[in-house]
Design a protein around this motif. Structure first.
Motif, PDB file in Angstrom:
ATOM      1  N   TYR A 284       0.867  -1.186   0.000  1.00  0.00           N
ATOM      2  CA  TYR A 284       0.000   0.000   0.000  1.00  0.00           C
ATOM      3  C   TYR A 284       0.895   1.225   0.000  1.00  0.00           C
ATOM      4  CZ  TYR A 284      -3.464   3.337   1.722  1.00  0.00           C
ATOM      5  OH  TYR A 284      -4.292   4.411   1.867  1.00  0.00           O
TER       6      TYR A 284
ATOM      7  N   PHE B  98       1.485   5.039   6.965  1.00  0.00           N
ATOM      8  CA  PHE B  98       2.479   5.492   7.917  1.00  0.00           C
ATOM      9  C   PHE B  98       3.076   4.309   8.679  1.00  0.00           C
ATOM     10  CE2 PHE B  98      -1.185   5.450  10.404  1.00  0.00           C
ATOM     11  CZ  PHE B  98      -1.806   6.663  10.642  1.00  0.00           C
TER      12      PHE B  98
ATOM     13  N   SER C  79      -4.903   1.573   4.719  1.00  0.00           N
ATOM     14  CA  SER C  79      -4.696   0.131   4.857  1.00  0.00           C
ATOM     15  C   SER C  79      -4.900  -0.354   6.289  1.00  0.00           C
ATOM     16  CB  SER C  79      -3.285  -0.216   4.390  1.00  0.00           C
ATOM     17  OG  SER C  79      -2.349   0.365   5.274  1.00  0.00           O
TER      18      SER C  79
ATOM     19  N   THR D 100      -3.541   0.878   9.343  1.00  0.00           N
ATOM     20  CA  THR D 100      -2.409   0.879  10.289  1.00  0.00           C
ATOM     21  C   THR D 100      -2.852   1.315  11.697  1.00  0.00           C
ATOM     22  OG1 THR D 100      -1.044   1.536   8.411  1.00  0.00           O
ATOM     23  CG2 THR D 100      -0.008   1.623  10.564  1.00  0.00           C
TER      24      THR D 100
ATOM     25  N   ASP E 131     -13.000   4.658   5.168  1.00  0.00           N
ATOM     26  CA  ASP E 131     -12.229   5.010   3.974  1.00  0.00           C
ATOM     27  C   ASP E 131     -13.176   4.997   2.779  1.00  0.00           C
ATOM     28  OD1 ASP E 131      -8.953   5.123   3.432  1.00  0.00           O
ATOM     29  OD2 ASP E 131     -10.174   4.746   1.647  1.00  0.00           O
TER      30      ASP E 131
ATOM     31  N   ASN F 256      -9.506  -0.516   0.338  1.00  0.00           N
ATOM     32  CA  ASN F 256      -8.840  -0.195   1.602  1.00  0.00           C
ATOM     33  C   ASN F 256      -9.675  -0.685   2.785  1.00  0.00           C
ATOM     34  OD1 ASN F 256      -6.898   0.929   0.054  1.00  0.00           O
ATOM     35  ND2 ASN F 256      -7.451   3.050   0.470  1.00  0.00           N
TER      36      ASN F 256
ATOM     37  N   ASP G 137     -17.562   8.347   2.573  1.00  0.00           N
ATOM     38  CA  ASP G 137     -16.911   9.648   2.540  1.00  0.00           C
ATOM     39  C   ASP G 137     -16.882  10.216   3.962  1.00  0.00           C
ATOM     40  OD1 ASP G 137     -16.196  12.292   2.177  1.00  0.00           O
ATOM     41  OD2 ASP G 137     -17.483  12.582   0.414  1.00  0.00           O
ATOM     42  N   ALA G 138     -15.692  10.413   4.485  1.00  0.00           N
ATOM     43  CA  ALA G 138     -15.554  10.867   5.879  1.00  0.00           C
ATOM     44  C   ALA G 138     -16.102  12.286   6.081  1.00  0.00           C
ATOM     45  CB  ALA G 138     -14.089  10.804   6.303  1.00  0.00           C
TER      46      ALA G 138
ATOM     47  N   SER H 110      -3.817  10.055   8.787  1.00  0.00           N
ATOM     48  CA  SER H 110      -2.984  10.752   7.792  1.00  0.00           C
ATOM     49  C   SER H 110      -3.849  10.988   6.553  1.00  0.00           C
ATOM     50  CB  SER H 110      -1.722   9.972   7.465  1.00  0.00           C
ATOM     51  OG  SER H 110      -2.014   8.753   6.866  1.00  0.00           O
TER      52      SER H 110
ATOM     53  N   TYR I 221      -5.882   6.912  -4.864  1.00  0.00           N
ATOM     54  CA  TYR I 221      -6.070   5.738  -4.009  1.00  0.00           C
ATOM     55  C   TYR I 221      -6.968   4.663  -4.611  1.00  0.00           C
ATOM     56  CZ  TYR I 221      -3.352   7.943  -0.431  1.00  0.00           C
ATOM     57  OH  TYR I 221      -2.317   8.504   0.249  1.00  0.00           O
TER      58      TYR I 221
ATOM     59  N   GLU J  20     -15.593  10.904  -4.811  1.00  0.00           N
ATOM     60  CA  GLU J  20     -15.632  11.310  -3.405  1.00  0.00           C
ATOM     61  C   GLU J  20     -14.242  11.316  -2.768  1.00  0.00           C
ATOM     62  OE1 GLU J  20     -19.027   9.195  -1.336  1.00  0.00           O
ATOM     63  OE2 GLU J  20     -19.280   8.547  -3.404  1.00  0.00           O
TER      64      GLU J  20
ATOM     65  N   ILE K  60     -10.886  12.628  -1.628  1.00  0.00           N
ATOM     66  CA  ILE K  60     -10.244  13.930  -1.384  1.00  0.00           C
ATOM     67  C   ILE K  60      -8.803  13.838  -1.870  1.00  0.00           C
ATOM     68  CG2 ILE K  60      -9.467  15.550   0.420  1.00  0.00           C
ATOM     69  CD1 ILE K  60     -11.851  14.661   2.107  1.00  0.00           C
TER      70      ILE K  60
END
Ligand SMILES: C[S@@+](CC[C@H](N)C(=O)[O-])C[C@H]1O[C@@H](n2cnc3c(N)ncnc32)[C@H](O)[C@@H]1O
Length: 368
Positions: free
Chosen positions: A37, A41, A67, A69, A85, A90, A235-236, A251, A260, A279, A281
């Motif tokens: 991925y 981070f 992914s 983390t 996500d 993801n 969509d957050a 992140s 993505y 959607e 960002i």
């Protein structure tokens, strides 16, 4: 613009690991390398901030879960985890990494999905699959996909299938992140320093990754201290986070850097996953700041008293002071860390910032 000397003075050395201090096998420990991925981070960074700001049994939220983390590390630490996500692949990764697996049932699945020796060739189900895989590789991938049906852990095998598909594409070995077009003949390979040929089969990858996946999920089962995790697909900017959240650790995507959805196009094609590209960002600069601050504003609204929002970003355009303020957040600390980028063929120094924020006092008063 800061000079490099000034920048080095600001760096948090405890969070700037060298390859010797934090080798790749540690950065990709257990489920963190179930599937490659781009834009992840390092788990150890999440671990450090969980120790500082989270409490076992409480909730950690990642609105740009990627992914997974944060979710995996929250569970390892003993906290409950939730994330969302916009990419269905993801979300699949996050769910598979945080799921629980029973060793006996895994074994029964292994028998059911064991790849066949001679697999008859088939018509490609889509133009993408027809052009990016050799006929034999595609037949083996489709055969494995059929075998997944009826297993106890189909999502785990879907991730294995995707990983094998990524390796079996007609892509140059040194260009697996964003291959531009399928390669059909011999080529000079920068990775192996010789002439290479494109891959013709998929079963060798399927066998290797099935074994690897089993080892990794069992390894994680041994170290996790909480098994509560949920992943929402959406969509957050509009999804409600769970409540109350102790720590938001995230992140966000950065404008124009990584697509993505496109990154895992082979998985979307093979698994028939829904794409929500519009959607996403960060596909452009327009609307970026508004989008990220909407997400962080929602996250702030879900915080328990004393909770923190931690944002990991490479803010070279200096957007985040404005984004945090618009989200009703007050910056408490800005940590700069040097990122060790030994993998891939990327050149140059890379620094990342960790922004530690709390709800702004003024905004909290206005709402009370
Ligand atoms: C930098 S990555 C996060 C990586 C993650 N920290 C990890 O370690 O895997 C940013 C993520 O934000 C997701 N994203 C982009 N737009 C989104 C949106 N509107 N809502 C939710 N997620 C979104 C992308 O799909 C991507 O997975």
């Amino acid at each position: 613009m800061r000079t490099q000397a000034a920048l080095y003075e600001e760096i948090d050395l405890e969070l700037s690991w060298s390859e010797a201090e934090l080798p790749e096998r540690e950065r990709t420990k257990h489920v963190h390398r179930l599937h490659p991925y781009l834009g992840k981070f390092v788990p150890q960074l999440v671990e450090a901030f969980l120790r500082r700001y989270a409490r076992p049994g409480r909730l950690v939220w990642d609105p740009f879960a990627g992914s997974g983390t944060t979710l995996v590390e929250a569970n390892a630490f003993g906290a409950r985890a939730a994330g969302c996500d916009v990419s269905a692949f993801n979300c699949l990764l996050g769910r598979v990494k945080t799921a629980e697996y029973e060793p006996g049932t895994l074994l029964a699945d292994l028998v059911a999905i064991s790849p066949g020796e001679e697999v008859p060739q088939r018509e490609a189900p889509s133009p993408y699959l027809g052009s990016w895989f050799a006929p034999r590789a595609l037949a083996e991938l489709l055969d494995f996909r059929d075998r997944i049906e009826g297993t106890a852990y189909p999502d785990l095998w879907r991730v294995v299938l995707s990983r094998a598909a990524r390796s079996a594409r007609l892509a140059r070995h040194f260009d697996l992140d964003f291959p531009a077009e399928p390669v059909r003949g011999e080529y000079v390979c920068h990775k192996h320093r010789r002439v290479c040929r494109p891959v013709e089969e998929a079963n060798k990858f399927l066998r290797r990754y099935v074994r690897d996946a089993v080892r990794r999920v069992l390894e994680f089962a041994d170290v996790r201290r909480c098994a509560e995790a949920s992943v929402l697909h959406g969509d957050a900017r509009v999804l409600d986070p769970p409540w109350p959240v102790d720590l938001v650790m995230t992140s966000p995507p950065y404008p124009g850097l990584i697509d993505y959805h496109e990154q895992h196009v082979y998985a979307f094609e093979l698994l028939g996953l829904e794409r929500r590209d519009e959607e996403e960002i960060g596909r452009g600069v327009a609307g970026y700041c508004e989008g990220v601050s909407e997400v962080l504003d929602r996250a702030r609204g879900a915080l328990a008293p004393g909770g923190r929002v931690i944002v990991v970003v490479n803010d070279r355009r200096g957007l985040y002071d404005g984004i945090l303020a618009a989200a009703g957040l007050r910056l408490e600390e800005r940590v700069v860390r040097h990122v060790n980028r030994r993998t891939g063929r990327r050149q140059g120094e890379y620094f990342e910032e960790v922004l530690v924020a709390a709800p702004a006092r003024r905004r909290v008063k206005a709402r009370a």
